[in-house]
Enzyme design. Structure first.
Site, mmCIF file in Angstrom:
data_model
loop_
_atom_site.group_PDB
_atom_site.id
_atom_site.type_symbol
_atom_site.label_atom_id
_atom_site.label_comp_id
_atom_site.label_asym_id
_atom_site.label_seq_id
_atom_site.Cartn_x
_atom_site.Cartn_y
_atom_site.Cartn_z
ATOM 1 N N ARG A 167 3.114 20.108 6.142
ATOM 2 C CA ARG A 167 4.151 19.220 6.693
ATOM 3 C C ARG A 167 5.232 19.938 7.503
ATOM 4 O O ARG A 167 5.595 19.457 8.579
ATOM 5 C CB ARG A 167 4.773 18.359 5.583
ATOM 6 C CG ARG A 167 3.750 17.463 4.871
ATOM 7 C CD ARG A 167 4.395 16.461 3.923
ATOM 8 N NE ARG A 167 5.133 15.465 4.662
ATOM 9 C CZ ARG A 167 6.438 15.444 4.804
ATOM 10 N NH1 ARG A 167 7.194 16.324 4.198
ATOM 11 N NH2 ARG A 167 7.010 14.508 5.527
ATOM 12 N N GLU B 193 0.828 -1.221 0.000
ATOM 13 C CA GLU B 193 0.000 0.000 0.000
ATOM 14 C C GLU B 193 0.853 1.258 0.000
ATOM 15 O O GLU B 193 0.752 2.093 0.893
ATOM 16 C CB GLU B 193 -0.892 0.027 1.250
ATOM 17 C CG GLU B 193 -1.770 -1.170 1.454
ATOM 18 C CD GLU B 193 -2.339 -1.225 2.872
ATOM 19 O OE1 GLU B 193 -1.861 -0.486 3.759
ATOM 20 O OE2 GLU B 193 -3.266 -2.008 3.078
ATOM 21 N N PRO B 194 1.713 1.441 -0.987
ATOM 22 C CA PRO B 194 2.554 2.639 -0.977
ATOM 23 C C PRO B 194 1.761 3.895 -1.344
ATOM 24 O O PRO B 194 0.869 3.848 -2.186
ATOM 25 C CB PRO B 194 3.606 2.344 -2.056
ATOM 26 C CG PRO B 194 2.907 1.413 -3.000
ATOM 27 C CD PRO B 194 1.949 0.599 -2.173
ATOM 28 N N TYR C 289 0.972 14.085 0.648
ATOM 29 C CA TYR C 289 0.562 14.751 1.890
ATOM 30 C C TYR C 289 0.721 16.267 1.782
ATOM 31 O O TYR C 289 1.123 16.931 2.733
ATOM 32 C CB TYR C 289 1.316 14.157 3.093
ATOM 33 C CG TYR C 289 1.152 12.662 3.160
ATOM 34 C CD1 TYR C 289 -0.084 12.117 3.510
ATOM 35 C CD2 TYR C 289 2.184 11.789 2.805
ATOM 36 C CE1 TYR C 289 -0.270 10.735 3.523
ATOM 37 C CE2 TYR C 289 1.997 10.414 2.812
ATOM 38 C CZ TYR C 289 0.768 9.900 3.175
ATOM 39 O OH TYR C 289 0.580 8.535 3.173
ATOM 40 N N ARG D 29 3.342 7.633 -0.305
ATOM 41 C CA ARG D 29 4.412 8.622 -0.433
ATOM 42 C C ARG D 29 5.444 8.226 -1.494
ATOM 43 O O ARG D 29 5.869 9.055 -2.299
ATOM 44 C CB ARG D 29 5.110 8.760 0.921
ATOM 45 C CG ARG D 29 6.111 9.891 1.001
ATOM 46 C CD ARG D 29 6.915 9.818 2.302
ATOM 47 N NE ARG D 29 6.094 9.726 3.488
ATOM 48 C CZ ARG D 29 5.624 10.765 4.166
ATOM 49 N NH1 ARG D 29 5.923 11.983 3.795
ATOM 50 N NH2 ARG D 29 4.877 10.580 5.239
ATOM 51 N N CYS E 106 -1.887 33.958 9.953
ATOM 52 C CA CYS E 106 -1.652 34.581 11.259
ATOM 53 C C CYS E 106 -1.262 33.564 12.324
ATOM 54 O O CYS E 106 -1.986 33.372 13.305
ATOM 55 C CB CYS E 106 -2.902 35.316 11.712
ATOM 56 S SG CYS E 106 -3.585 36.357 10.440
HETATM 57 C C1 LIG Z 1 -0.943 6.062 5.245
HETATM 58 C C2 LIG Z 1 -1.100 4.616 4.966
HETATM 59 C C3 LIG Z 1 -0.440 4.041 3.876
HETATM 60 C C4 LIG Z 1 0.512 4.812 2.987
HETATM 61 O O1 LIG Z 1 1.628 5.200 3.666
HETATM 62 P P1 LIG Z 1 2.895 5.841 2.885
HETATM 63 O O2 LIG Z 1 3.849 6.150 3.958
HETATM 64 O O3 LIG Z 1 2.393 7.047 2.189
HETATM 65 O O4 LIG Z 1 3.391 4.806 1.943
HETATM 66 C C5 LIG Z 1 -0.648 2.704 3.626
HETATM 67 N N1 LIG Z 1 -1.468 1.948 4.415
HETATM 68 C C6 LIG Z 1 -2.115 2.473 5.484
HETATM 69 C C7 LIG Z 1 -2.995 1.605 6.293
HETATM 70 C C8 LIG Z 1 -1.948 3.811 5.792
HETATM 71 O O5 LIG Z 1 -2.574 4.322 6.853
#
Ligand SMILES: *Cc1c(COP(=O)(O)O)cnc(C)c1O
Length: 420
Positions: free
Chosen positions: A317, A278-279, A376, A281, A347
């Site tokens: 960020r 689940e990438p 993000y 970033r 502000c």
């Molecule tokens: C945020 C999140 C991701 C993605 O994380 P990255 O650091 O952007 O790769 C994947 N899985 C879950 C469950 C998340 O909460």
């Protein structure tokens, strides 16, 4: 000045380009602040990930929360990614992007009944549960709807991902997942429920992780749970190792996706499970830049400031994580460096994009780029100070398209009613 260049963002004759488009042209046409993304970067990153794991049975689910513009979701889906959605809102976006529910997985530590029902009604491929109470709730709602819920359970493997505490999620003290020590008990209990089909085990130990070892440690724990579950006749079909791969914002030493594959495949191949990723970033961060204009330069007693037209409301960020983003002029002209705080118009003293930064001297009306803003960034934008959310642009070779118009003031008040 310490500046950032890549195959996607490069200086040509001292002008900063995204692919083959001069960023100044985008700023002039669309205005500032504006997020600019490289389509080629997104595509190449996805392909590199696919390629690293081509020899094992796997599927990549793009974590849409990193950058949920419907074009970005659509692009990854067209490239072959499933989509990880984290809320009804992200589900809605994915549908609008043309993603089929069977290619989505529903995550989130606090899913509402509405979100669980939405997932069941539309037959998303997987719902990931994060507590025993939630598992029972999913079972109950599935029973009412006469459905069988495809379920994975997120385990908290209690490893230190050595990242910023706000984005560390795999320690026993974090709110995410079930304790690894309770995994056998909870999987066994879930397996007895009538309206659940138990398919997988899941983890996500944090974000911006720059070392491979925490992944290896956590995955080993998951694999041994999978093995133990087999002994009691619970046979899972997938292991989801989450996202979290770190990227280079400044001088971090990161690992490549090939190194990642080489380290984790031997651990994973002990099972016959399909592997999910689940990438977020990794696929997006360095494919984006936030372009902004210098409104004023000023010298106070203690400091020099660049007051720019982008703020914490556009890129949060730096304010919340103290995160570093390279900031550089669109035109390389003055070799003289100055030390400045780059701040926005909001502000709040927390409204800064960089502190004590060495950058080449800028003047009023100069354009600057805040690099590595593809993840993000826009998704955390807000309307504080009634600022309009910025526009987004996608570059493809030598063309660019607006993929989100700058917000209007009318849009900002459209849900408000005068009652007095
Ligand atoms: C945020 C999140 C991701 C993605 O994380 P990255 O650091 O952007 O790769 C994947 N899985 C879950 C469950 C998340 O909460």
């Amino acid at each position: 000045m310490n500046y950032f260049e890549s195959n996607y963002f490069t200086y040509k004759n001292s002008d900063l380009f995204c692919e083959n488009v001069n960023l100044e042209e985008i700023a002039q046409n669309v205005g500032t602040p504006v997020f600019v993304y490289s389509k080629k970067f997104f595509t190449d990153q996805f392909k590199a990930f696919e390629n690293a794991f081509k020899n094992i049975n796997h599927k990549i689910f793009y974590a849409s929360k990193a950058n949920y513009n419907i074009n970005v979701i659509r692009l990854f889906n067209q490239l072959g990614a499933g989509i990880d959605v984290n809320s009804a809102g992200e589900f809605y976006r994915a549908i609008k992007a043309g993603v089929l529910p069977k290619d989505m997985i529903m995550t989130g530590v606090g899913k509402t009944d509405e979100e669980i029902k939405l997932s069941l009604e539309n037959n998303v491929s997987l719902i990931k549960a994060e507590s025993i109470q939630e598992i029972h709730q999913i079972n109950l709602l599935a029973k009412e709807m006469d459905k069988i819920a495809p379920l994975a359970i997120r385990v908290n493997p209690n490893v230190d991902a050595a990242t910023h505490p706000y984005i560390s999620t795999g320690l026993a003290e974090n709110k995410f997942g079930i304790d690894e020590t309770l995994a056998m008990q909870i999987f066994t209990e879930a397996n007895k429920l009538t309206n659940i089909k138990l398919l997988g085990i899941d983890m996500h130990i944090g974000s911006q992780i720059t070392k491979i070892q925490p992944f290896v440690d956590a995955i080993s724990k998951l694999v041994s749970i999978v093995e133990k579950l087999k002994e009691v006749n619970i046979n899972l079909t997938h292991i989801d190792v989450g996202g979290g791969l770190g990227v280079k914002y400044n001088d971090e030493k990161t690992f490549t996706v090939d190194e990642f594959a080489k380290a984790i495949i031997p651990v994973l191949s002990k099972t016959k499970c399909e592997i999910f990723f689940e990438p977020g970033r990794f696929l997006t961060a360095n494919g984006g830049a936030l372009i902004s204009k210098v409104l004023y330069t000023k010298e106070n007693l203690a400091k020099n400031f660049l007051v720019v037209d982008a703020a914490m409301t556009d890129l949060l960020r730096p304010s919340i994580y103290g995160a570093y983003h390279h900031i550089q002029p669109l035109k390389l002209k003055d070799p003289k460096d100055i030390i400045v705080d780059v701040v926005g118009p909001v502000c709040e003293s927390g409204d800064f994009l960089a502190k004590n930064r060495n950058i080449s001297a800028c003047e009023k009306n100069d354009l600057i780029a805040v690099m590595s803003a593809g993840a993000y960034g826009m998704v955390m934008a807000s309307n504080y100070n009634a600022r309009r959310k910025p526009a987004e642009v996608l570059v493809d070779g030598d063309t660019f398209r607006i993929i989100r118009e700058r917000e209007t003031f009318e849009q900002q008040i459209q849900n408000e009613k005068i009652v007095i």
